[in-house]
Design a protein around this motif. Structure first.
Motif, PDB file in Angstrom:
ATOM      1  N   ARG A 113       5.104   0.644  -8.383  1.00 17.01           N
ATOM      2  CA  ARG A 113       4.237  -0.487  -8.683  1.00 17.01           C
ATOM      3  C   ARG A 113       4.982  -1.829  -8.693  1.00 17.01           C
ATOM      4  NH1 ARG A 113      -0.779   0.513 -10.463  1.00 17.01           N
ATOM      5  NH2 ARG A 113      -0.810  -1.302 -11.844  1.00 17.01           N
ATOM      6  N   THR A 172       0.832  -1.200   0.000  1.00 19.45           N
ATOM      7  CA  THR A 172       0.000   0.000   0.000  1.00 19.45           C
ATOM      8  C   THR A 172       0.868   1.252   0.000  1.00 19.45           C
ATOM      9  OG1 THR A 172      -1.689  -1.212   1.242  1.00 19.45           O
ATOM     10  CG2 THR A 172      -1.869   1.179   1.213  1.00 19.45           C
ATOM     11  N   ARG A 191       3.682  -4.912  -6.513  1.00 23.83           N
ATOM     12  CA  ARG A 191       3.295  -6.193  -7.108  1.00 23.83           C
ATOM     13  C   ARG A 191       4.028  -7.347  -6.424  1.00 23.83           C
ATOM     14  NH1 ARG A 191       4.106  -4.998 -11.875  1.00 23.83           N
ATOM     15  NH2 ARG A 191       1.990  -4.841 -12.700  1.00 23.83           N
ATOM     16  N   LEU A 224      -7.081  -5.255  -3.297  1.00 17.91           N
ATOM     17  CA  LEU A 224      -6.102  -4.228  -3.657  1.00 17.91           C
ATOM     18  C   LEU A 224      -5.400  -4.583  -4.966  1.00 17.91           C
ATOM     19  CD1 LEU A 224      -4.568  -1.644  -2.975  1.00 17.91           C
ATOM     20  CD2 LEU A 224      -2.976  -3.034  -1.615  1.00 17.91           C
ATOM     21  N   THR A 225      -5.076  -5.856  -5.132  1.00 19.07           N
ATOM     22  CA  THR A 225      -4.403  -6.298  -6.356  1.00 19.07           C
ATOM     23  C   THR A 225      -5.264  -6.025  -7.583  1.00 19.07           C
ATOM     24  OG1 THR A 225      -3.240  -8.030  -5.128  1.00 19.07           O
ATOM     25  CG2 THR A 225      -3.353  -8.281  -7.515  1.00 19.07           C
ATOM     26  N   ARG A 233      -7.862  -3.877  -7.784  1.00 17.56           N
ATOM     27  CA  ARG A 233      -8.132  -2.448  -7.941  1.00 17.56           C
ATOM     28  C   ARG A 233      -6.972  -1.730  -8.618  1.00 17.56           C
ATOM     29  NH1 ARG A 233      -9.094  -1.316  -2.920  1.00 17.56           N
ATOM     30  NH2 ARG A 233      -7.148  -0.258  -2.374  1.00 17.56           N
ATOM     31  N   GLU A 234      -5.762  -2.169  -8.298  1.00 17.07           N
ATOM     32  CA  GLU A 234      -4.575  -1.531  -8.875  1.00 17.07           C
ATOM     33  C   GLU A 234      -4.097  -2.230 -10.144  1.00 17.07           C
ATOM     34  OE1 GLU A 234      -3.277   1.256  -7.863  1.00 17.07           O
ATOM     35  OE2 GLU A 234      -4.637   1.464  -6.145  1.00 17.07           O
ATOM     36  N   LEU A 257       2.542   1.670  -3.427  1.00 17.93           N
ATOM     37  CA  LEU A 257       1.619   2.211  -4.426  1.00 17.93           C
ATOM     38  C   LEU A 257       1.451   3.715  -4.251  1.00 17.93           C
ATOM     39  CD1 LEU A 257      -1.081  -0.601  -4.456  1.00 17.93           C
ATOM     40  CD2 LEU A 257       0.335   0.099  -6.401  1.00 17.93           C
TER      41      LEU A 257
END
Length: 451
Positions: free
Chosen positions: A330, A322, A334, A359-360, A362-363, A325
């Motif tokens: 990124r 988090t 990841r 979260l994975t 959404r991003e 990000l």
């Protein structure tokens, strides 16, 4: 007297009284007195961070108690040894010591009393090491012994925290309620109550009972005795940070960019400053608390990784992702999310796995299960054949490698899956959807040419 002073958190007085009792026991040739004094001294040494001294005292106490057939003291020395090992951060050794102590308690007819204490400590250590199914079995067996209310409450608290981690909120809430009802208000041992208070706060958060969580946090912040019990207080403080609107779960949100604006936050910071760190677990918890305010999660990841505690490691990795990000990094996010997802899946930590997946997605950082687990293409091929029941020789023949090389691949992939055997690895692979079981059973063998 020394043990009573320790229960009352008068630690300097307890150590002094224990030292005097040890001296008198030696003069009067009273091994039982010496053993009990050494156990109290071990507790105080462990609290002060003298882990080697604490373990030496435990060993001597055990020998003295065994020499005169004092069964209860033998088991009490085992309890203290497990506590000292956990405080030192050696959880695998604590598990072994607790298992030996439990066997001794059962042999001596103390399974429902001192044995219940050992069972709760064993289950807690297993929980920390990610051996959740075994922890649940230990708790179930201990509860079947119908231990006294205090010990039953401690066992229920540990089981409730495990329920929460697995996503069984209703069971956790029921365990919290039952544990609270079992405590005798007149008993001075606060350290036994604190895990139940942690469970109550976390269960309220998970159940979206924010009013209850706020009330429980208020009670926490008015307890002046928390610094006397740092081992139990650190997890409680971390639960309090969640209630204080710094995040609904570890790493689910970034810390407040202006920490300290909430009076409760300032109180929790003051409490953190007052808590000692007698061992590496408490040091990792201290780093976790600090990261809520600084956003510096890599040291937290490193601390939990060094301890090999997979659940808080996965939580810290989620928090680190988090933060990465937010900083525009990124690739790091990841990588952290991939490792966190693999840990959560292996543990069966459904709520945490869902937060990671959310979260994975959404991003748009979605990766395959093999990426998350760190399996190489060759290891995936080997795993597919392991799941089909092939031996190392058969795997080697099909993939044009030696049986020895096939065995090396199997040995490498088992720890990545967190599996202890080929059977466990196959079951986990199917559960994670790495390949389809029907396809595996019916697909023709494909002869591959050696590269």
């Amino acid at each position: 007297m020394a043990s009573r002073l320790a229960v009352l958190s008068q630690h300097a007085e307890a150590a002094s009284a224990a030292a005097e009792a040890l001296r008198l026991g030696e003069v009067c040739q009273a091994p039982q007195t010496e053993a009990l004094a050494l156990i109290t001294l071990a507790a105080e040494r462990s609290r002060a961070g003298d882990h080697a001294g604490a373990l030496a005292d435990c060993a001597e106490a055990d020998q003295l108690a065994a020499s005169v057939g004092e069964d209860d003291t033998v088991v009490l020395a085992a309890v203290m040894r497990v506590l000292a090992l956990k405080t030192a951060g050696d959880y695998p050794a604590a598990v072994r010591a607790a298992e030996r102590g439990l066997a001794a308690a059962a042999r001596l007819g103390l399974a429902g009393n001192r044995g219940a204490v050992l069972a709760s400590m064993l289950a807690d250590a297993l929980f920390a090491l990610g051996r959740w199914a075994t922890a649940r079995t230990v708790l179930a067996r201990a509860l079947e012994e119908q231990p006294p209310p205090l010990y039953r409450a401690v066992l229920l608290s540990t089981r409730g925290l495990l329920d929460l981690a697995e996503g069984s909120i209703g069971d956790a809430t029921a365990a919290a309620r039952s544990a609270a009802e079992l405590f005798d208000p007149g008993y001075p041992g606060r350290e036994f109550r604190l895990p139940a208070r942690e469970l109550a706060i976390r269960a309220a958060l998970a159940d979206n009972a924010h009013g209850l969580a706020d009330r429980l946090l208020g009670e926490l912040l008015t307890d002046p005795a928390l610094p006397d019990h740092p081992t139990q207080a650190w997890p409680l403080l971390l639960a309090g940070l969640q209630v204080a609107e710094l995040g609904t779960a570890l790493g689910a949100r970034r810390p407040d960019p202006a920490p300290g604006t909430d009076p409760r936050t300032r109180q929790l910071q003051a409490l953190a400053a007052a808590l000692a760190t007698p061992g590496p677990v408490q040091a990792a918890q201290q780093a976790t608390a600090a990261a809520w305010f600084t956003g510096d999660w890599p040291p937290v990841v490193g601390a939990w990784r060094a301890l090999a505690h997979p659940y808080p490691l996965a939580q810290a990795l989620l928090a680190a992702a988090t933060a990465a990000l937010a900083a525009g990094d990124r690739p790091t996010a990841r990588e952290s999310l991939g490792e966190a997802a693999g840990l959560a899946e292996r543990l069966g930590a459904r709520p945490l796995a869902e937060r990671i997946a959310e979260l994975t997605a959404r991003e748009r950082l979605t990766g395959s299960a093999t990426d998350r687990l760190g399996l190489t293409p060759r290891e995936l091929e080997v795993l597919r054949l392991v799941a089909a029941g092939r031996s190392n020789r058969e795997i080697g023949e099909q993939l044009f490698i030696s049986a020895k090389t096939a065995g090396v691949h199997v040995s490498n992939l088992l720890p990545k899956l967190g599996a202890a055997s080929r059977t466990e690895a196959a079951a986990l692979a199917y559960r994670l959807g790495l390949f389809n079981e029907h396809d595996q059973r019916t697909r023709p063998d494909v002869m591959r040419r050696p590269s």
